[in-house]
Design a protein around this motif. Sequence first.
Motif, PDB file in Angstrom:
ATOM      1  N   SER A   1      52.220  40.709  43.057  1.00 24.49           N
ATOM      2  CA  SER A   1      52.182  39.459  42.249  1.00 24.49           C
ATOM      3  C   SER A   1      52.638  38.277  43.095  1.00 24.49           C
ATOM      4  O   SER A   1      52.123  37.166  42.949  1.00 24.49           O
ATOM      5  CB  SER A   1      53.045  39.593  41.000  1.00 24.49           C
ATOM      6  OG  SER A   1      54.383  39.853  41.340  1.00 24.49           O
TER       7      SER A   1
ATOM      8  N   ARG B   1      54.274  46.006  41.902  1.00 19.94           N
ATOM      9  CA  ARG B   1      53.847  44.848  41.090  1.00 19.94           C
ATOM     10  C   ARG B   1      54.523  43.568  41.600  1.00 19.94           C
ATOM     11  O   ARG B   1      53.905  42.512  41.673  1.00 19.94           O
ATOM     12  CB  ARG B   1      54.209  45.100  39.618  1.00 19.94           C
ATOM     13  CG  ARG B   1      53.370  46.205  38.996  1.00 19.94           C
ATOM     14  CD  ARG B   1      53.804  46.515  37.594  1.00 19.94           C
ATOM     15  NE  ARG B   1      53.639  45.366  36.710  1.00 19.94           N
ATOM     16  CZ  ARG B   1      54.073  45.346  35.452  1.00 19.94           C
ATOM     17  NH1 ARG B   1      54.745  46.381  34.981  1.00 19.94           N
ATOM     18  NH2 ARG B   1      53.862  44.299  34.694  1.00 19.94           N
TER      19      ARG B   1
ATOM     20  N   ASN C   1      44.203  38.046  36.489  1.00 19.22           N
ATOM     21  CA  ASN C   1      44.984  39.293  36.455  1.00 19.22           C
ATOM     22  C   ASN C   1      44.282  40.381  37.256  1.00 19.22           C
ATOM     23  O   ASN C   1      43.088  40.249  37.566  1.00 19.22           O
ATOM     24  CB  ASN C   1      45.167  39.781  35.007  1.00 19.22           C
ATOM     25  CG  ASN C   1      43.861  40.375  34.462  1.00 19.22           C
ATOM     26  OD1 ASN C   1      42.862  39.653  34.368  1.00 19.22           O
ATOM     27  ND2 ASN C   1      43.864  41.667  34.169  1.00 19.22           N
TER      28      ASN C   1
ATOM     29  N   ARG D   1      50.933  40.356  35.110  1.00 22.32           N
ATOM     30  CA  ARG D   1      49.466  40.282  35.254  1.00 22.32           C
ATOM     31  C   ARG D   1      48.970  41.196  36.370  1.00 22.32           C
ATOM     32  O   ARG D   1      47.799  41.177  36.740  1.00 22.32           O
ATOM     33  CB  ARG D   1      49.041  38.833  35.522  1.00 22.32           C
ATOM     34  CG  ARG D   1      49.286  37.959  34.301  1.00 22.32           C
ATOM     35  CD  ARG D   1      48.504  36.705  34.369  1.00 22.32           C
ATOM     36  NE  ARG D   1      48.560  35.974  33.100  1.00 22.32           N
ATOM     37  CZ  ARG D   1      47.632  35.132  32.724  1.00 22.32           C
ATOM     38  NH1 ARG D   1      46.584  34.932  33.503  1.00 22.32           N
ATOM     39  NH2 ARG D   1      47.741  34.493  31.584  1.00 22.32           N
TER      40      ARG D   1
ATOM     41  N   ASN E   1      48.815  45.097  36.945  1.00 24.12           N
ATOM     42  CA  ASN E   1      49.068  46.399  36.341  1.00 24.12           C
ATOM     43  C   ASN E   1      48.731  47.511  37.334  1.00 24.12           C
ATOM     44  O   ASN E   1      47.705  47.454  38.011  1.00 24.12           O
ATOM     45  CB  ASN E   1      48.223  46.551  35.069  1.00 24.12           C
ATOM     46  CG  ASN E   1      48.654  47.766  34.279  1.00 24.12           C
ATOM     47  OD1 ASN E   1      49.808  47.863  33.868  1.00 24.12           O
ATOM     48  ND2 ASN E   1      47.756  48.734  34.138  1.00 24.12           N
TER      49      ASN E   1
ATOM     50  N   ASP F   1      44.201  44.891  37.889  1.00 21.75           N
ATOM     51  CA  ASP F   1      44.586  46.194  37.330  1.00 21.75           C
ATOM     52  C   ASP F   1      44.117  47.274  38.309  1.00 21.75           C
ATOM     53  O   ASP F   1      42.954  47.280  38.700  1.00 21.75           O
ATOM     54  CB  ASP F   1      43.906  46.374  35.964  1.00 21.75           C
ATOM     55  CG  ASP F   1      44.193  47.750  35.367  1.00 21.75           C
ATOM     56  OD1 ASP F   1      43.298  48.287  34.675  1.00 21.75           O
ATOM     57  OD2 ASP F   1      45.270  48.314  35.651  1.00 21.75           O
TER      58      ASP F   1
END
Length: 373
Positions: free
Chosen positions: A328, A324, A304, A337, A339, A306
């Motif tokens: 992704s 996102r 993931n 996953r 952020n 962030d």
Amino acid sequence: MSNVTLILLAAGSSTRFELDIKKQWLRVGNQPLWQFVAEKCEKTKLFKKIIITSSLDDIEFMKYYSDFVFIEGGNSRQESLKNSLKEVDTEFVLVSDIARSCISEEFLQNIISYRGKSDCIVPYLKVNDTIVYDDQTIDRDRVKVVQTPQLSITSALISALEQKEEFTDESSAIVANGGSREFILGQSSAHKITHIEDLKKLQCLTPPSNDILSGTGFDVHAFDEKGEMYLGGVKIDSKYGFKAHSDGDVAIHALIDALLGAAGMGDIGMMFPDNDTAYKNIDSKKLLKRVVTTLCNFGFVIINVDLTIAAQKPKIGNYKLQMRKVLSTILNIESQRVNIKATTTEKLGFIGRCEGVGVIANANLKYFDWTKI
Ligand SMILES: C[C@@](CO)(OP(=O)(O)O)[C@H](O)COP(=O)(O)OP(=O)(O)OC[C@H]1O[C@@H](n2ccc(N)nc2=O)[C@H](O)[C@@H]1O
């Protein structure tokens, strides 16, 4: 002092290995396969020097792991071997493939201590199956399944590889060049990894570590009155862009540094120098794609990411979902996953004065688990 140099061939692109990962980067515990094999051989203290051939991209990363002698491979196994032989200064040379990962110390000791009179000592396995050759059943007692590593007189091998013909093993080249070879019984567990199912035969390999590898990235870019703004892989509706060598997508740059940080692979400027014309005005999504492919080849899986975008302007709330989705897709993970956070600095500092944008990113990786294939 040993009079044998070990050459470990690891420059293959794993074309027959049915995964995107290069087999030399499969993890054994925390170690890539090539390091697991090289350190096992080093511990035997049988060699004056250990040379590892690999592709240039891989070598740059391998040097983070160990200080073996790394030589850039060629377009074929034979070319890689010729490149490595230039670094050999011992009477004998043992050539093995990293893919034969479970060669044992006893096996290495046997082949090195075998003092034959030939130019090449070749391990082989007997055949227990019926063999049909060109639709004719042949005498299987006369068939040998040849293995590596093979021990050669260095000068004989160098001379043999001057031939134009490509050979699949050292002894064939030496014999074709008028040299001699002797066979000794090989090691049945010294299987070569060619296809995924071969991994099940290699009992010496332990599963990859299940550690989570975390990295952070930070980048800043100043606003530029001219140009378009790209942020998080998305075109932002604004009258200004970022001052940068590339398209200035500071969010993707911080994300790349976080990914490289988690993998222990340095930083974005090392991978994409900002004085390289190849990256002038480049779409940073292309840089991210290159990083994702490299991480996959080197045996990492992205868990993931962030990002925190610190900006007094532009407001990015309406772009988060699109960012996102774009990121992704490139990272090949679910969008939940990825952020994206945004914050102002309450008008404090260069960000608060609307001079530019800063982004902090975090990324988490794990090793590809080949035991679960
Ligand atoms: C994306 C690219 C390519 O187009 O350029 P920009 O579009 O941002 O300008 C670059 O990869 C963006 O690299 P980035 O790392 O952000 O640039 P810089 O901050 O200038 O650092 C460039 C290189 O210098 C090194 N560096 C930086 C600062 C420092 N005190 N010592 C260093 O040795 C870094 O390790 C980095 O590899």
